[in-house]
Write a protein that holds these residues in place. Structure first.
Motif, short mmCIF file in Angstrom:
data_model
loop_
_atom_site.label_atom_id
_atom_site.label_comp_id
_atom_site.label_asym_id
_atom_site.label_seq_id
_atom_site.Cartn_x
_atom_site.Cartn_y
_atom_site.Cartn_z
N GLU A 1 0.83 -1.21 0.00
CA GLU A 1 0.00 0.00 0.00
C GLU A 1 0.87 1.26 0.00
OE1 GLU A 1 -3.58 2.12 -0.06
OE2 GLU A 1 -3.11 0.01 -0.37
N HIS A 2 1.98 1.20 0.76
CA HIS A 2 2.89 2.36 0.79
C HIS A 2 3.52 2.60 -0.59
CE1 HIS A 2 6.91 4.19 1.42
NE2 HIS A 2 6.22 4.98 2.24
N ARG A 3 3.93 1.50 -1.23
CA ARG A 3 4.50 1.65 -2.57
C ARG A 3 3.47 2.19 -3.56
NH1 ARG A 3 7.82 -4.13 -2.93
NH2 ARG A 3 9.47 -3.54 -1.42
N ARG A 4 2.24 1.66 -3.43
CA ARG A 4 1.19 2.15 -4.35
C ARG A 4 0.92 3.63 -4.13
NH1 ARG A 4 -4.16 2.93 -4.37
NH2 ARG A 4 -4.33 2.38 -2.16
N LEU A 5 0.82 4.00 -2.84
CA LEU A 5 0.57 5.42 -2.55
C LEU A 5 1.75 6.30 -2.98
CD1 LEU A 5 -1.08 5.10 0.99
CD2 LEU A 5 -2.24 5.57 -1.18
N LYS A 6 2.98 5.76 -2.79
CA LYS A 6 4.15 6.52 -3.22
C LYS A 6 4.16 6.70 -4.73
CE LYS A 6 9.13 6.67 -2.48
NZ LYS A 6 10.31 5.95 -1.91
N GLU A 7 3.79 5.64 -5.45
CA GLU A 7 3.71 5.75 -6.90
C GLU A 7 2.63 6.75 -7.32
OE1 GLU A 7 3.19 2.81 -10.80
OE2 GLU A 7 3.08 2.02 -8.75
N CYS B 1 1.64 9.28 -5.56
CA CYS B 1 2.18 10.62 -5.25
C CYS B 1 3.17 11.09 -6.31
CB CYS B 1 2.85 10.61 -3.88
SG CYS B 1 1.71 10.44 -2.49
N SER B 2 4.04 10.15 -6.76
CA SER B 2 5.00 10.54 -7.80
C SER B 2 4.28 10.91 -9.09
CB SER B 2 5.99 9.41 -8.05
OG SER B 2 5.31 8.24 -8.50
N ASN B 3 3.23 10.09 -9.43
CA ASN B 3 2.45 10.42 -10.63
C ASN B 3 1.75 11.77 -10.49
OD1 ASN B 3 3.17 7.99 -11.83
ND2 ASN B 3 1.40 6.90 -10.97
N GLN B 4 1.22 12.01 -9.28
CA GLN B 4 0.59 13.31 -9.06
C GLN B 4 1.59 14.45 -9.14
OE1 GLN B 4 -1.45 13.02 -5.32
NE2 GLN B 4 -3.19 11.85 -6.16
N ASP B 5 2.81 14.20 -8.63
CA ASP B 5 3.85 15.24 -8.75
C ASP B 5 4.19 15.51 -10.21
OD1 ASP B 5 3.97 15.54 -6.03
OD2 ASP B 5 5.61 14.09 -5.77
N LEU B 6 4.32 14.41 -10.98
CA LEU B 6 4.59 14.60 -12.40
C LEU B 6 3.45 15.34 -13.09
CD1 LEU B 6 6.13 11.11 -13.29
CD2 LEU B 6 7.34 13.28 -13.06
N GLU B 7 2.23 14.94 -12.73
CA GLU B 7 1.07 15.60 -13.35
C GLU B 7 1.01 17.07 -12.94
OE1 GLU B 7 -2.31 15.74 -15.76
OE2 GLU B 7 -0.77 14.20 -15.49
N SER B 8 1.29 17.33 -11.66
CA SER B 8 1.27 18.73 -11.21
C SER B 8 2.38 19.53 -11.89
CB SER B 8 1.42 18.80 -9.69
OG SER B 8 2.67 18.24 -9.30
N SER B 9 3.56 18.90 -12.08
CA SER B 9 4.64 19.60 -12.78
C SER B 9 4.25 19.89 -14.22
CB SER B 9 5.92 18.77 -12.73
OG SER B 9 6.31 18.52 -11.40
N ARG B 10 3.62 18.90 -14.85
CA ARG B 10 3.18 19.11 -16.23
C ARG B 10 2.14 20.22 -16.31
NH1 ARG B 10 -0.88 17.58 -19.38
NH2 ARG B 10 -1.84 16.41 -17.67
N LYS B 11 1.18 20.17 -15.38
CA LYS B 11 0.16 21.22 -15.38
C LYS B 11 0.76 22.58 -15.06
CE LYS B 11 -3.82 18.29 -14.29
NZ LYS B 11 -4.93 18.01 -13.34
N LEU B 12 1.78 22.58 -14.19
CA LEU B 12 2.43 23.84 -13.87
C LEU B 12 3.15 24.42 -15.09
CD1 LEU B 12 3.14 25.86 -11.64
CD2 LEU B 12 5.16 24.47 -11.15
N SER B 13 3.82 23.54 -15.85
CA SER B 13 4.46 24.02 -17.08
C SER B 13 3.43 24.50 -18.08
CB SER B 13 5.30 22.90 -17.68
OG SER B 13 4.49 21.78 -18.01
N GLU B 14 2.28 23.78 -18.16
CA GLU B 14 1.22 24.24 -19.05
C GLU B 14 0.67 25.58 -18.60
OE1 GLU B 14 -1.72 21.22 -19.18
OE2 GLU B 14 -0.52 19.83 -20.39
N ILE B 15 0.55 25.77 -17.27
CA ILE B 15 0.04 27.06 -16.76
C ILE B 15 1.01 28.18 -17.12
CG2 ILE B 15 -0.40 28.34 -14.64
CD1 ILE B 15 -1.53 25.71 -13.47
N LYS B 16 2.32 27.91 -16.97
CA LYS B 16 3.31 28.92 -17.34
C LYS B 16 3.22 29.25 -18.83
CE LYS B 16 6.81 27.99 -13.82
NZ LYS B 16 8.22 27.58 -13.58
N TYR B 17 3.08 28.18 -19.64
CA TYR B 17 2.96 28.41 -21.08
C TYR B 17 1.70 29.21 -21.40
CZ TYR B 17 2.01 27.32 -25.98
OH TYR B 17 1.71 27.40 -27.31
N LEU B 18 0.60 28.88 -20.71
CA LEU B 18 -0.64 29.62 -20.94
C LEU B 18 -0.51 31.07 -20.48
CD1 LEU B 18 -3.32 26.96 -19.89
CD2 LEU B 18 -2.79 27.75 -22.19
N HIS B 19 0.21 31.28 -19.37
CA HIS B 19 0.43 32.65 -18.91
C HIS B 19 1.21 33.46 -19.96
CE1 HIS B 19 -1.17 33.16 -14.85
NE2 HIS B 19 -0.88 31.88 -14.60
#
Length: 633
Positions: A437-443, A445-463
């Motif tokens: 369960e810890h590994r699954r949650l960690k994975e 979280c990492s996916n969410q971090d990647l997604e948030s980073s991608r969305k953040l780059s998209e937000i910067k591009y949109l800005h």
């Protein structure tokens, strides 16, 4: 060609060429007008290349030749591929000038070609002349007064110069909007909203009744422009710094702009408080030989603290320092006069009594706190000693029967080991799913971090895209407003349908000419095919007839004469066909020569020859004058 010439003349007027209304064809262009038109176009296409060219021909013939050669070289540098020289401008021909002007008009920038639809007139020409003069003055480098030439002293006179003196301005700012939106829908903030509204009204009354205009806030009238520029520059730089900080750090914090500002303000206030607290005590940096502080706030506080007497600085200290201060402080000022006891002595006695009472109270409080601290330390020491005593008591109880006690201890140890082993097995059973369960949650979280980073780059591009789109929209809005004003200034009596009808007529004429050319080409192909068929049929008929007659010519004398006549007829027919072909070739050559004659007549060859002779005579006269001057000298 009339339509082409009208378009060229219209485009030349837009670049500033002074073409009179009577001229409606390139054929009517004089040498001076051609030179002016070419130089104006070159200045628009390449200002650095056209700035060194003159728009008029000089009076001397040798100077005219040099101007013509420089213009020809400039046209070649721009990209004109045709044959060009000084004779193109001095002894011009209509086709060469039309081709040159068409090439230059095609190379004009897009803004100039789009500006061809703008109205023409004296006011537009005056505005363009003013803009050209301002650009020329801005291109002149600034020089000190002692280094200026007489040419630049007029445009850079010291009378219009002022020192750049800036004064702070108080500008009215609008306070409506965000505060009211945040208070909407909260009944318990009615009083706060009322206070904000009253505060806004007070600010508005102050701005309307008390605040002076910007022109009256400076001591000198010459400082108004400098102060406004400085104020706007500061606001613009602050806005740009905020945009850069928000795009680089604010977006990464994943907070709203208001939350980011409040957190930044809290950190700044906390840092100031820490600096104030650390500077409240005398530090070794304030000593004469100590190192200098690198913090501006620390230096400022140190300067304030150094300017005041050392006895009046509030510093922290221990109970001993306070007792020492109150005990050994001597009264240096405000001592009673030996002549009598004044009212100030009574006040000092009362203050001294009150200070003594406060000191006694502080001493009693400190003693109580000291006793309490000693009691707490003793309680802690007693609890530790009790634990040690319990351990020793249990150990002493086990000493009378050591063998049994050792067996009991071993049994307890083995039971403890078995219990630990069982607990370990149970923990392993629970640990495996928890680890998964810890590994699954960690994975996740990492996916969410990647997604948030991608969305953040998209937000910067949109800005960035929003900023660019906003800038483009603003520019297009300005262009739209300018075009609306120009449309309103256009004469309303000109009908667009007339131009559209004329364009449609030109297109229909072109279509008709194309259809006629296609029909003539098809007729020519059919005629050539028919000629080829008849020629082939004639050759085949003669070959058959010749073969038949030649067989009978061996037997009969009359047939032999007929064969001779047939051969003569065939030869005469060939000569007749060749004569017809030669006649067609001669007619085509005649038409070509007539076209060449018309072209030469259009090139004004005779007039150019006469002008060349006149220029030759003028050059000879100039040479004779120069030779006479040389002989006299």
């Amino acid at each position: 060609m009339e339509e082409v010439d009208k378009i060229l003349i219209h485009a030349l007027k837009q670049v500033g060429t002074d073409v009179s209304e009577e001229i409606d064809s390139v054929k009517q262009f004089s040498s001076e007008l051609i030179v002016e038109a070419v130089v104006r176009c070159i200045r628009v296409i390449d200002p650095s290349l056209g700035s060194a060219l003159a728009t008029s021909l000089p009076p001397g013939m040798s100077a005219r030749f040099r101007v013509g050669m420089s213009l020809a070289q400039a046209c070649q540098d721009i990209g004109y591929k045709g044959e060009i020289g000084y004779q193109t401008f001095l002894y011009s021909s209509e086709p060469e000038i039309r081709a040159l002007l068409m090439c230059l008009v095609e190379k004009l920038p897009r803004e100039t070609t789009e500006a061809s639809d703008q109205p023409t007139g004296k006011s537009v020409a005056l505005q363009r002349a003013i803009a050209t003069a301002i650009k020329a003055q801005l291109a002149v480098p600034w020089l000190p007064i002692n280094c200026r030439l007489p040419l630049y002293s007029e445009t850079q006179s010291p009378g219009a110069l002022h020192s750049f003196h800036v004064q702070p301005l108080r500008l009215p700012h609008c306070t409506k909007g965000p505060g009211k939106k945040q208070l909407k829908g909260r009944p318990h903030t009615t009083h706060t909203a009322y206070m904000l509204c009253s505060f806004d009204l007070e600010i508005k009354d102050y701005q309307q009744d008390v605040l002076l205009p910007v022109t009256a806030q400076t001591f000198h009238h010459a400082s108004v422009v400098a102060s406004i520029l400085e104020q706007h520059t500061a606001e613009l730089s602050a806005a740009q710094e905020w945009d850069n900080e928000w795009n680089s750090q604010g977006l990464l914090s994943r907070l709203t702009p208001q939350e980011y500002r409040s957190r930044k303000l809290t950190r700044l206030q906390k840092r100031i408080v820490e600096q104030l607290r650390s500077n409240a005590l005398p530090s070794p940096e304030s000593a004469p030989g100590g190192p200098r502080s690198t913090s501006e706030l620390r230096e400022l506080l140190q300067a304030f603290r150094g300017s005041a007497p050392s006895d009046h600085i509030l510093t922290k200290g221990t109970h001993f320092t306070h007792i020492k201060k109150f005990t050994f402080t001597q009264v240096k000022e405000n001592t009673p006069s030996p002549l009598g006891i004044s009212q100030e002595g009574d006040i000092q006695q009362e203050e001294l009594a009150s200070f003594k009472l406060q000191f006694q109270q502080l001493c009693s409080d400190v003693n109580q706190l000291t006793v309490l601290d000693e009691l707490k330390q003793r309680v802690l020491g007693n609890s530790e000693k009790e634990e040690k005593m319990q351990v020793k008591k249990k150990t002493i109880n086990l000493l009378p029967d050591p063998d049994n006690n050792m067996l009991k201890l071993q049994a307890l140890v083995e039971a403890s080991v078995k219990r630990v082993v069982s607990l370990a097995t149970q923990w392993e059973k629970h640990r495996a799913p928890l680890i998964n369960e810890h590994r699954r949650l960690k994975e996740i979280c990492s996916n969410q971090d990647l997604e948030s980073s991608r969305k953040l780059s998209e937000i910067k591009y949109l800005h960035d895209k929003i900023r660019v789109s906003t800038e483009e929209a603003r520019k297009k809005e300005e262009i739209y407003k300018q075009l609306v004003i120009e449309l309103e200034n256009l004469p309303q009596d000109v009908s667009r349908s007339a131009y559209t009808q004329r364009i449609l007529e030109i297109v229909s004429n072109i279509k008709k000419q194309k259809e006629e050319i296609t029909k003539i080409l098809s007729d020519t192909k059919d005629l050539q095919k028919e000629i080829n068929n008849l020629t082939g049929k004639l050759d085949r008929t003669f070959a058959v007839t010749d073969e038949l007659v030649f067989k009978d010519a061996k037997k009969d004398e009359s047939v032999r004469k007929a064969y001779k006549y047939l051969a003569a007829l065939h030869e005469n027919c060939n000569q007749l066909i060749q004569t017809i072909e030669d006649t067609g070739t001669i007619l085509r050559e005649i038409r070509d020569l007539e076209e060449q004659i018309e072209t030469e007549n259009g090139n004004k060859t005779v007039a150019n020859l006469e002008r060349i002779l006149d220029d030759y005579k003028a050059i000879r006269q100039e040479n004779s004058v120069l030779a006479a001057k040389v002989r006299e000298g």
